[in-house]
Design an enzyme around this catalytic site. Structure first.
Site, short mmCIF file in Angstrom:
data_model
loop_
_atom_site.label_atom_id
_atom_site.label_comp_id
_atom_site.label_asym_id
_atom_site.label_seq_id
_atom_site.Cartn_x
_atom_site.Cartn_y
_atom_site.Cartn_z
N GLU A 1 -10.91 -6.79 -4.87
CA GLU A 1 -10.79 -7.84 -3.85
C GLU A 1 -12.06 -7.86 -3.00
O GLU A 1 -12.29 -6.98 -2.18
CB GLU A 1 -9.57 -7.57 -2.97
CG GLU A 1 -9.41 -8.62 -1.87
CD GLU A 1 -8.12 -8.47 -1.07
OE1 GLU A 1 -7.16 -7.84 -1.56
OE2 GLU A 1 -8.09 -8.97 0.06
N ASP B 1 -6.89 -14.39 8.97
CA ASP B 1 -5.67 -14.26 8.14
C ASP B 1 -4.56 -15.20 8.56
O ASP B 1 -3.39 -14.79 8.72
CB ASP B 1 -5.15 -12.81 8.19
CG ASP B 1 -5.84 -11.91 7.17
OD1 ASP B 1 -6.47 -12.42 6.24
OD2 ASP B 1 -5.73 -10.68 7.32
N ASP C 1 -11.83 -11.82 10.95
CA ASP C 1 -10.80 -12.01 9.94
C ASP C 1 -9.52 -12.54 10.58
O ASP C 1 -8.80 -11.82 11.26
CB ASP C 1 -10.54 -10.63 9.31
CG ASP C 1 -9.73 -10.71 8.04
OD1 ASP C 1 -9.28 -11.82 7.69
OD2 ASP C 1 -9.54 -9.67 7.40
N GLU D 1 -9.81 -13.74 -2.08
CA GLU D 1 -8.98 -14.08 -0.91
C GLU D 1 -9.65 -15.19 -0.12
O GLU D 1 -10.83 -15.10 0.26
CB GLU D 1 -8.77 -12.85 -0.02
CG GLU D 1 -8.08 -13.24 1.28
CD GLU D 1 -7.53 -12.09 2.11
OE1 GLU D 1 -7.03 -11.12 1.53
OE2 GLU D 1 -7.61 -12.21 3.33
N HIS E 1 0.88 -1.19 0.00
CA HIS E 1 0.00 0.00 0.00
C HIS E 1 0.90 1.22 0.00
O HIS E 1 1.99 1.19 0.59
CB HIS E 1 -0.81 0.12 1.29
CG HIS E 1 -1.71 -1.01 1.61
ND1 HIS E 1 -1.35 -2.09 2.36
CD2 HIS E 1 -3.02 -1.19 1.33
CE1 HIS E 1 -2.36 -2.89 2.51
NE2 HIS E 1 -3.39 -2.38 1.89
N ASP F 1 -1.60 -13.40 1.65
CA ASP F 1 -2.04 -12.22 2.41
C ASP F 1 -2.53 -12.73 3.76
O ASP F 1 -3.70 -13.06 3.91
CB ASP F 1 -3.14 -11.47 1.66
CG ASP F 1 -3.57 -10.24 2.45
OD1 ASP F 1 -2.89 -9.90 3.45
OD2 ASP F 1 -4.58 -9.62 2.08
N HIS G 1 -11.53 -14.26 3.12
CA HIS G 1 -12.76 -13.49 2.90
C HIS G 1 -13.89 -14.42 2.45
O HIS G 1 -15.05 -14.22 2.81
CB HIS G 1 -12.51 -12.40 1.86
CG HIS G 1 -11.46 -11.40 2.28
ND1 HIS G 1 -11.02 -10.39 1.47
CD2 HIS G 1 -10.77 -11.27 3.45
CE1 HIS G 1 -10.10 -9.67 2.11
NE2 HIS G 1 -9.93 -10.20 3.31
N ASP H 1 2.40 1.93 3.30
CA ASP H 1 3.41 0.98 3.81
C ASP H 1 4.82 1.51 3.54
O ASP H 1 5.76 1.15 4.24
CB ASP H 1 3.30 -0.40 3.13
CG ASP H 1 1.96 -1.08 3.36
OD1 ASP H 1 1.33 -0.80 4.40
OD2 ASP H 1 1.56 -1.89 2.51
C1 GLT Z 1 -5.84 -5.58 4.49
C2 GLT Z 1 -6.83 -6.64 4.09
C3 GLT Z 1 -6.41 -7.40 2.91
C4 GLT Z 1 -6.25 -6.56 1.68
C5 GLT Z 1 -5.20 -5.56 1.76
C6 GLT Z 1 -5.25 -4.68 0.54
S1 GLT Z 1 -5.09 -4.73 3.23
O1 GLT Z 1 -4.80 -6.14 5.25
O2 GLT Z 1 -7.06 -7.51 5.18
O3 GLT Z 1 -7.22 -8.49 2.64
O4 GLT Z 1 -5.84 -7.41 0.66
O5 GLT Z 1 -5.64 -3.40 0.76
MN MN Z 2 -6.21 -9.55 0.83
#
Ligand code: GLT
Ligand code: MN
Length: 388
Positions: free
Chosen positions: A183, A259, A257, A219, A56, A289, A222, A59
């Site tokens: 996304e 991740d 979320d 993603e 970003h 990610d 998500h 960043d």
């Molecule tokens: C953020 C989010 C991600 C996105 C990023 C892109 S930032 O961390 O959780 O899924 O891909 O802006």
């Molecule tokens: Mn992402």
């Protein structure tokens, strides 16, 4: 004997720099890891043989940085790229952290906020092109609602579309060799986010002025947050010719979320996504990610783990694709087509319609065909677990 895993740049693995910059902060506690700058992140990834990074704007230089500070940051990023051989595969705009975006960026009610958001994106698109990014991502972090009566969703989609159209024209005017990527995410940080799934994104793309310039990067996390099937979401985008980037990670369904590292949740589902990408020769970057667990002292075990998980699953895909027993059962599942219905259904014609109208089917008999899904799934499980 078990095969050894080795990762190389040819694997086209990439990471968001924000993943390794993540310091373990969550809504219930502060950072647990020391700070790592964006440049250190790029360098650290490059030194570990990672093919690419995504970033970003915020960043790499702080919001509000003047031209000199920004140029310096860009020069340092380029140095790190040159020194380690890592590339910039994609870039994006932070349109969610600053309070100005608390009620959205492209979908804000306030035209001044929308204009500021487009200006911010435009500026970073130019830097991204300079760094060689071929994909520019739009994750609508704050584009959504907590109070639905407060924002007309039709108006919000219209505003989203306008901003994307404006930015596409900018890319064309600047002749950047770049495509956009939407996304999707269903919620968090908003109660409900616009463009919640791949289907939503694909539907919006079809209404843009330059649909060919815009793809989707699904993603994993998500998709699971929405309670949906990653394989089906990735496949829908791939089949539409729109898979320009991917965000791999792991996530328990219907939760906040998480991740997590790729492969950490459901190896069978992960295997099938890797199989899809392999079988259909997905050629973009395989971007992770995710972020390390809050208990980690630094991000590097996490980086290695994501790549190793992908490679390990790739080995399993080879086994799945050459397992005679499994292949025979899958073939049996498809069955024969002695009357040539495949060809009839492939295209409408008077002749084909007539043939179909006059045909005699025996549904009770057709229903008797044996479908060995239990055995098929068990065989897949055994391959995954490494037993004969
Ligand atoms: C953020 C989010 C991600 C996105 C990023 C892109 S930032 O961390 O959780 O899924 O891909 O802006
Ligand atoms: Mn992402």
């Amino acid at each position: 004997m078990a095969k050894k895993i080795s990762v190389s740049r040819a694997d086209k693995f990439a990471f968001g720099v924000w993943c390794v910059m993540n310091r373990g902060r969550d809504p219930f506690g502060p950072e647990t890891r020391p700070a790592l700058s964006g440049i250190e992140a790029i360098r650290g990834l490059g030194e570990r043989g990672v093919y690419g990074f995504e970033y970003h704007d915020d960043d790499l230089w702080p919001l509000g940085a003047g031209p000199a500070q920004k140029r310096k940051a860009i020069a340092r990023a380029r140095q790190a790229m040159k020194a380690t051989g890592i590339r910039c595969t994609a870039a994006t705009t932070n349109l969610f952290s600053h309070p100005v975006f608390k009620d959205g960026a492209f979908t804000s009610h306030d035209a001044r906020v929308r204009a500021y958001a487009v200006q911010k994106a435009m500026a970073n698109i130019d830097v991204a092109a300079e760094l060689g990014a071929e994909v520019y991502i739009f994750w609508g972090g704050r584009e959504g609602t907590d109070v639905d009566i407060g924002k007309d969703p039709i108006e919000a989609l219209k505003r989203f579309r306008e901003c994307l159209n404006f930015l596409c024209e900018h890319v064309l005017a600047q002749r950047h060799p770049m495509v956009f990527s939407i996304e999707p995410k269903p919620n968090e940080p908003r109660s409900d986010t616009y463009l919640a799934t791949a289907g939503h994104a694909l539907a919006l793309i079809a209404t843009l002025d330059h649909p060919d310039m815009v793809g989707v990067n699904p993603e994993w996390a998500h998709i699971k947050m929405a309670g949906l099937n990653p394989l089906h979401e990735f496949a829908q985008v791939l089949e539409a010719g729109k898979l320009v980037d991917i965000h791999l990670n792991a996530q328990k369904p219907l939760r906040y979320d998480q991740d997590m590292s790729f492969g950490a949740d459901n190896p069978k589902e992960a295997l099938l996504v890797v199989k899809l990408l392999t079988d259909y020769a997905y050629s973009g970057a395989k971007t992770f990610d995710a972020h390390p667990f809050r208990t980690e002292a630094d991000p590097w075990d996490f980086v290695e783990r994501c790549m190793r998980a992908y490679k390990a699953l790739e080995l399993k895909v080879d086994q799945v694709n050459s397992d005679a027993r499994l292949l025979a059962m899958l073939e049996e599942l498809v069955g024969a087509d002695p009357d040539g219905w495949d060809a009839v259904l492939a295209s409408y014609s008077k002749r084909n319609a007539g043939k179909l109208r006059g045909a005699k089917f025996n549904p009770d008999k057709l229903a008797q065909r044996r479908l060995r899904y239990e055995q098929i799934d068990q065989r897949l499980t055994e391959i995954l677990l490494g037993v004969e």
